[in-house]
Scaffold this motif. Sequence first.
Motif, short mmCIF file in Angstrom:
data_model
loop_
_atom_site.label_atom_id
_atom_site.label_comp_id
_atom_site.label_asym_id
_atom_site.label_seq_id
_atom_site.Cartn_x
_atom_site.Cartn_y
_atom_site.Cartn_z
N ALA A 97 -1.34 -11.20 -7.05
CA ALA A 97 -2.18 -12.16 -6.33
C ALA A 97 -1.50 -13.53 -6.26
CB ALA A 97 -3.54 -12.28 -7.00
N GLN A 98 -0.79 -13.90 -7.34
CA GLN A 98 -0.09 -15.18 -7.34
C GLN A 98 1.04 -15.18 -6.30
OE1 GLN A 98 -1.67 -17.38 -9.20
NE2 GLN A 98 -2.86 -15.58 -9.79
N ILE A 99 1.76 -14.09 -6.25
CA ILE A 99 2.87 -14.00 -5.30
C ILE A 99 2.35 -13.98 -3.87
CG2 ILE A 99 4.88 -12.65 -4.61
CD1 ILE A 99 4.99 -14.08 -7.40
N ALA A 100 1.23 -13.30 -3.66
CA ALA A 100 0.61 -13.30 -2.33
C ALA A 100 0.19 -14.71 -1.95
CB ALA A 100 -0.60 -12.36 -2.32
N GLY A 101 -0.35 -15.45 -2.93
CA GLY A 101 -0.74 -16.84 -2.68
C GLY A 101 0.45 -17.71 -2.32
N ALA A 102 1.58 -17.47 -2.98
CA ALA A 102 2.80 -18.23 -2.67
C ALA A 102 3.27 -17.92 -1.26
CB ALA A 102 3.89 -17.87 -3.68
N GLY A 103 3.23 -16.66 -0.89
CA GLY A 103 3.63 -16.27 0.46
C GLY A 103 2.76 -16.92 1.53
N LYS A 104 1.45 -16.96 1.27
CA LYS A 104 0.51 -17.57 2.21
C LYS A 104 0.77 -19.08 2.33
CE LYS A 104 -3.83 -16.28 1.74
NZ LYS A 104 -5.11 -15.86 1.12
N THR A 105 1.07 -19.71 1.21
CA THR A 105 1.33 -21.15 1.22
C THR A 105 2.58 -21.49 2.02
OG1 THR A 105 0.29 -21.40 -0.96
CG2 THR A 105 1.74 -23.17 -0.22
N LEU A 106 3.65 -20.75 1.78
CA LEU A 106 4.90 -21.01 2.49
C LEU A 106 4.77 -20.72 3.98
CD1 LEU A 106 7.45 -19.63 -0.12
CD2 LEU A 106 6.93 -22.01 0.39
N PHE A 107 3.94 -19.75 4.32
CA PHE A 107 3.69 -19.46 5.74
C PHE A 107 2.92 -20.61 6.39
CE2 PHE A 107 0.85 -17.80 9.05
CZ PHE A 107 1.80 -17.31 9.95
N ALA A 108 1.89 -21.11 5.68
CA ALA A 108 1.06 -22.18 6.23
C ALA A 108 1.86 -23.47 6.39
CB ALA A 108 -0.15 -22.42 5.33
N VAL A 109 2.77 -23.75 5.46
CA VAL A 109 3.49 -25.01 5.48
C VAL A 109 4.74 -24.96 6.37
CG1 VAL A 109 4.71 -26.70 4.06
CG2 VAL A 109 2.66 -25.59 3.18
N GLY A 116 11.82 -5.98 -13.93
CA GLY A 116 11.11 -4.80 -13.43
C GLY A 116 9.68 -5.10 -13.03
N ALA A 117 8.98 -5.83 -13.91
CA ALA A 117 7.59 -6.18 -13.61
C ALA A 117 7.50 -7.11 -12.40
CB ALA A 117 6.95 -6.85 -14.82
N GLY A 118 8.48 -8.00 -12.26
CA GLY A 118 8.50 -8.89 -11.11
C GLY A 118 8.61 -8.12 -9.80
N ILE A 119 9.43 -7.08 -9.80
CA ILE A 119 9.60 -6.26 -8.59
C ILE A 119 8.31 -5.50 -8.28
CG2 ILE A 119 10.83 -4.28 -7.63
CD1 ILE A 119 13.30 -5.25 -9.23
N VAL A 120 7.68 -4.94 -9.31
CA VAL A 120 6.41 -4.22 -9.10
C VAL A 120 5.35 -5.17 -8.56
CG1 VAL A 120 4.53 -2.98 -10.25
CG2 VAL A 120 6.89 -2.51 -10.88
N GLY A 121 5.26 -6.38 -9.13
CA GLY A 121 4.30 -7.36 -8.66
C GLY A 121 4.54 -7.75 -7.21
N LEU A 122 5.81 -7.86 -6.82
CA LEU A 122 6.15 -8.17 -5.44
C LEU A 122 5.65 -7.07 -4.50
CD1 LEU A 122 7.63 -9.83 -3.29
CD2 LEU A 122 9.71 -8.58 -3.89
N ILE A 123 5.84 -5.83 -4.91
CA ILE A 123 5.37 -4.70 -4.08
C ILE A 123 3.86 -4.77 -3.90
CG2 ILE A 123 5.13 -2.19 -4.00
CD1 ILE A 123 7.84 -2.03 -5.49
N ILE A 124 3.15 -5.07 -4.98
CA ILE A 124 1.69 -5.21 -4.90
C ILE A 124 1.31 -6.33 -3.94
CG2 ILE A 124 -0.39 -5.86 -6.20
CD1 ILE A 124 0.85 -4.44 -8.62
N ALA A 125 2.01 -7.46 -4.04
CA ALA A 125 1.72 -8.61 -3.18
C ALA A 125 1.94 -8.28 -1.70
CB ALA A 125 2.58 -9.80 -3.58
N LEU A 126 2.96 -7.49 -1.42
CA LEU A 126 3.31 -7.17 -0.04
C LEU A 126 2.39 -6.11 0.56
CD1 LEU A 126 7.22 -7.12 -0.22
CD2 LEU A 126 5.72 -8.99 0.51
N THR A 127 1.75 -5.32 -0.28
CA THR A 127 0.92 -4.21 0.23
C THR A 127 -0.57 -4.46 0.11
OG1 THR A 127 1.07 -3.09 -1.93
CG2 THR A 127 2.70 -2.49 -0.25
#
Length: 485
Positions: free
Chosen positions: A140-152, A378-389
Amino acid sequence: MQSIIIIEFILYLVLMIIVGYLVSRRSKSHADFLLGGKQLPGWALAFSERATGESAWLLLGYTGFVFATGLSGVWVAVGIASGIIFAWLFLAKRFMKEAKDTGALTLPGYLAYRFGKHGKIILWLSTILIFSFMMFYFGAQIAGAGKTLFAVFNIPTKIGAVLSVIVVIILAYIGGFVTVVWTDMIQSVMMLVTLVALPIIALVKISEADLSISEALVVAGPSMDSWTGGAIGFSLGLLLFNNFAWFFGFLGGQPQLSARFMALRSKKEANQGAFVAITWTLLAYSGAFMIGITALTLYQGQIFDDVEMILPFMILDLFPPWIAGILLAGILAAIISTADSQLLVITSSVSEDIIRHAMKKELSEKRLIAISRLTIVGAGIVGLIIALTSKSLVFLVVSWAWAGVGGTLSPAVILTFFWKRYSGVGVIATIISGLVSTIVWISTPLDAIATSRFTTFFIAAAFGIVFSLLFPNKKEKTSETVGTD
């Protein structure tokens, strides 16, 4: 305008990495990597605890929630602030003492030590619980970061998420807990500046435009100007309690927060930390609430595709570019500070709780740190996959994680601290019932009636109490090591 903001963003990220590298040289052992070796001041731990506890959820999720619900959104802030104050005043010193007495580096490790006969099972179940929900919290944090960078910057959300994960992994990788705490401290201050400065400027703009907050709330919807959301009777009770129920997740059950308590050095440091944390909380949540309310007033009648982007929209609208860049960095600060702490929680569950204690692997400090760093990647990569999906909102995903982890482990902590008859079987029952009930609850319409943040806590507590009475601990010598038979 955009070039100025981009430069400030890049400078901010570079600063965080430099600070992280400089302080990482203090981290020499596995204990230092996971808990800082009891060398960090109370005020720094307090800033870190607040930056870790608040994330994209506060700056994006909660401000958007208030914008969408009006005055009744205040009860979320009341519940959270009450939980934070309670934890710092009544639990922090106890965590500090128990960590010193047991030598535990993690919350699961502490529970395993206290109930040594059942320690291995507790470690395995805790790890499953933490990994299951914390990964979605991290996502959720990574998804939030992606949304912020898109908005800005109009950077595609997926690319923004990838860039954010890289920064988070670097900060957690190079120095562990020490790096995270000191970078959190800087990020916590930036978050507070954003949450305090923005509503002040918004109120000035409202005054200059001769707008009325009360009239804007009335125009926004039939219940927006009501502190109770227009609810009465039983519905009112549910609304207040569901929003207030965030309180229960702060009662010691969030491992990324309790780690800061366990790292405290003395009662004096704990008192110092409590003052900083409580002051920060009152200022931050008052500011976040007012951001949602002033946004309703300034932008009445405007349609937003994503209400969780109201804060960056306001910043870009109300501030000159060079100030906007600094304040927008506060959003990224919130995301990074929470995400890197979550990575450390997941890492400690693998390297400390499972490999070192549950599996009893005798490894050198160097090997344990290497395993921790591999887990971070490893956990960072898994979290990224969750954020993207994942398509869920930041607010909703964090709510589920808060119930699954905080609502489950908080009763385990409270019962361990304050009830002598709590047993090892009771802990196991608490964790299993909390895990299962959260999954069942959020998978059905029940969560819309009574939030899992409340039901998980009381279901887990009830199972813990009943099974402790049915299967009390047999008298035995205290275990010498975590998770021994």
